[in-house]
Design a protein around this motif. Structure first.
Motif, PDB file in Angstrom:
ATOM      1  N   TYR A  72      21.335  33.717  41.885  1.00 44.82           N
ATOM      2  CA  TYR A  72      23.181  33.333  41.478  1.00 44.82           C
ATOM      3  C   TYR A  72      23.402  34.335  40.779  1.00 44.82           C
ATOM      4  O   TYR A  72      25.313  34.572  41.040  1.00 44.82           O
ATOM      5  CB  TYR A  72      22.994  31.876  40.801  1.00 44.82           C
ATOM      6  CG  TYR A  72      22.696  30.763  41.644  1.00 44.82           C
ATOM      7  CD1 TYR A  72      23.850  29.822  42.188  1.00 44.82           C
ATOM      8  CD2 TYR A  72      21.753  30.306  42.231  1.00 44.82           C
ATOM      9  CE1 TYR A  72      23.615  29.309  42.539  1.00 44.82           C
ATOM     10  CE2 TYR A  72      21.334  29.485  42.722  1.00 44.82           C
ATOM     11  CZ  TYR A  72      22.358  28.731  43.468  1.00 44.82           C
ATOM     12  OH  TYR A  72      22.128  27.277  43.667  1.00 44.82           O
ATOM     13  N   GLY A  73      23.107  34.728  39.852  1.00 52.76           N
ATOM     14  CA  GLY A  73      23.815  35.829  38.721  1.00 52.76           C
ATOM     15  C   GLY A  73      24.633  37.171  39.752  1.00 52.76           C
ATOM     16  O   GLY A  73      25.510  37.409  39.503  1.00 52.76           O
ATOM     17  N   VAL A  74      23.484  37.437  40.449  1.00 53.25           N
ATOM     18  CA  VAL A  74      23.761  38.781  41.181  1.00 53.25           C
ATOM     19  C   VAL A  74      24.728  38.197  42.709  1.00 53.25           C
ATOM     20  O   VAL A  74      25.283  39.039  43.241  1.00 53.25           O
ATOM     21  CB  VAL A  74      22.492  38.876  42.509  1.00 53.25           C
ATOM     22  CG1 VAL A  74      22.772  40.136  43.129  1.00 53.25           C
ATOM     23  CG2 VAL A  74      21.402  39.467  41.186  1.00 53.25           C
ATOM     24  N   GLY A  75      24.309  36.783  42.815  1.00 52.15           N
ATOM     25  CA  GLY A  75      25.613  36.307  44.313  1.00 52.15           C
ATOM     26  C   GLY A  75      26.697  36.383  43.418  1.00 52.15           C
ATOM     27  O   GLY A  75      27.917  36.683  44.041  1.00 52.15           O
ATOM     28  N   ALA A  76      27.119  36.182  42.428  1.00 48.75           N
ATOM     29  CA  ALA A  76      27.928  35.786  41.246  1.00 48.75           C
ATOM     30  C   ALA A  76      28.932  37.364  41.704  1.00 48.75           C
ATOM     31  O   ALA A  76      30.495  37.549  41.856  1.00 48.75           O
ATOM     32  CB  ALA A  76      28.029  35.135  40.777  1.00 48.75           C
ATOM     33  N   VAL A  77      27.976  38.198  41.304  1.00 46.53           N
ATOM     34  CA  VAL A  77      29.056  38.993  41.507  1.00 46.53           C
ATOM     35  C   VAL A  77      29.233  39.999  42.610  1.00 46.53           C
ATOM     36  O   VAL A  77      30.435  40.038  42.759  1.00 46.53           O
ATOM     37  CB  VAL A  77      27.495  40.653  40.704  1.00 46.53           C
ATOM     38  CG1 VAL A  77      28.407  41.881  40.551  1.00 46.53           C
ATOM     39  CG2 VAL A  77      27.955  40.523  38.697  1.00 46.53           C
ATOM     40  N   LEU A  78      28.780  39.824  43.418  1.00 46.37           N
ATOM     41  CA  LEU A  78      29.293  40.001  44.837  1.00 46.37           C
ATOM     42  C   LEU A  78      30.628  39.265  44.790  1.00 46.37           C
ATOM     43  O   LEU A  78      31.495  39.716  45.776  1.00 46.37           O
ATOM     44  CB  LEU A  78      27.959  39.547  45.859  1.00 46.37           C
ATOM     45  CG  LEU A  78      26.536  40.405  45.440  1.00 46.37           C
ATOM     46  CD1 LEU A  78      25.256  40.523  46.485  1.00 46.37           C
ATOM     47  CD2 LEU A  78      27.310  42.288  45.488  1.00 46.37           C
ATOM     48  N   PHE A  79      29.826  38.354  45.135  1.00 42.66           N
ATOM     49  CA  PHE A  79      31.162  37.183  44.766  1.00 42.66           C
ATOM     50  C   PHE A  79      32.949  37.549  44.301  1.00 42.66           C
ATOM     51  O   PHE A  79      33.609  37.916  44.798  1.00 42.66           O
ATOM     52  CB  PHE A  79      30.964  35.305  44.775  1.00 42.66           C
ATOM     53  CG  PHE A  79      31.816  35.180  44.583  1.00 42.66           C
ATOM     54  CD1 PHE A  79      32.480  34.328  45.543  1.00 42.66           C
ATOM     55  CD2 PHE A  79      33.417  34.788  43.068  1.00 42.66           C
ATOM     56  CE1 PHE A  79      33.849  33.244  46.012  1.00 42.66           C
ATOM     57  CE2 PHE A  79      33.874  33.877  43.197  1.00 42.66           C
ATOM     58  CZ  PHE A  79      34.881  33.024  44.898  1.00 42.66           C
ATOM     59  N   GLY A  80      32.046  38.118  43.167  1.00 43.65           N
ATOM     60  CA  GLY A  80      33.634  38.271  42.212  1.00 43.65           C
ATOM     61  C   GLY A  80      34.330  39.554  42.654  1.00 43.65           C
ATOM     62  O   GLY A  80      35.154  39.436  43.163  1.00 43.65           O
ATOM     63  N   CYS A  81      33.133  40.683  43.438  1.00 43.19           N
ATOM     64  CA  CYS A  81      34.070  42.183  44.001  1.00 43.19           C
ATOM     65  C   CYS A  81      34.531  42.026  45.124  1.00 43.19           C
ATOM     66  O   CYS A  81      35.528  41.829  45.567  1.00 43.19           O
ATOM     67  CB  CYS A  81      32.582  42.789  43.905  1.00 43.19           C
ATOM     68  SG  CYS A  81      31.751  43.624  42.466  1.00 43.19           S
TER      69      CYS A  81
END
Length: 122
Positions: A72-81
């Motif tokens: 979820y944290g990695v997905g959130a980085v992608l989401f944020g970018c």
């Protein structure tokens, strides 16, 4: 509690906020999955892959409990970018976003505070 109006966020701050939210949701999701496997009695039959090894049982459940927040944290980085620039456009169109909380920092005294009466006008 203090109300402040956010007009701009650095991308690093936006990513920290997204990752914090993503990991929090991941912890909750991972814990719920683990508890469901435990309650349904299927924890002993669960399987997980750890690199090229297949892990079974309790270790697989614990790996899932730990890996879901990470994913979820990695997905959130992608989401944020991806969504940083649309969010900044939203802030620009709305002329800022009012948030409420407890704030501290070296420039805390410079943060303009908004009174409650300012927000209840219709």
């Amino acid at each position: 509690m203090t109300r402040v109006k956010v007009k701009y966020l650095k991308i690093s701050s936006y990513l920290k906020l997204c990752v914090g939210a993503g990991v929090s949701i991941g912890i909750l999701d991972g814990a719920i999955r683990f508890l469901l496997l435990l309650v349904m009695g299927q924890l002993s039959t669960s399987k997980a892959l750890l690199f090229s090894m297949q892990v079974k049982g309790w270790l697989a459940g614990i790996l899932q409990l730990l890996s879901v927040p990470l994913l979820y944290g990695v997905g959130a980085v992608l989401f944020g970018c991806v969504f940083y620039f649309p969010f900044m456009y939203y802030l620009k169109c709305k002329k800022g976003l009012v948030i409420e909380g407890v704030f501290e920092g070296e420039h805390y005294g410079d943060i303009p505070k908004y009174s409650t009466s300012h927000f209840h006008r219709c």
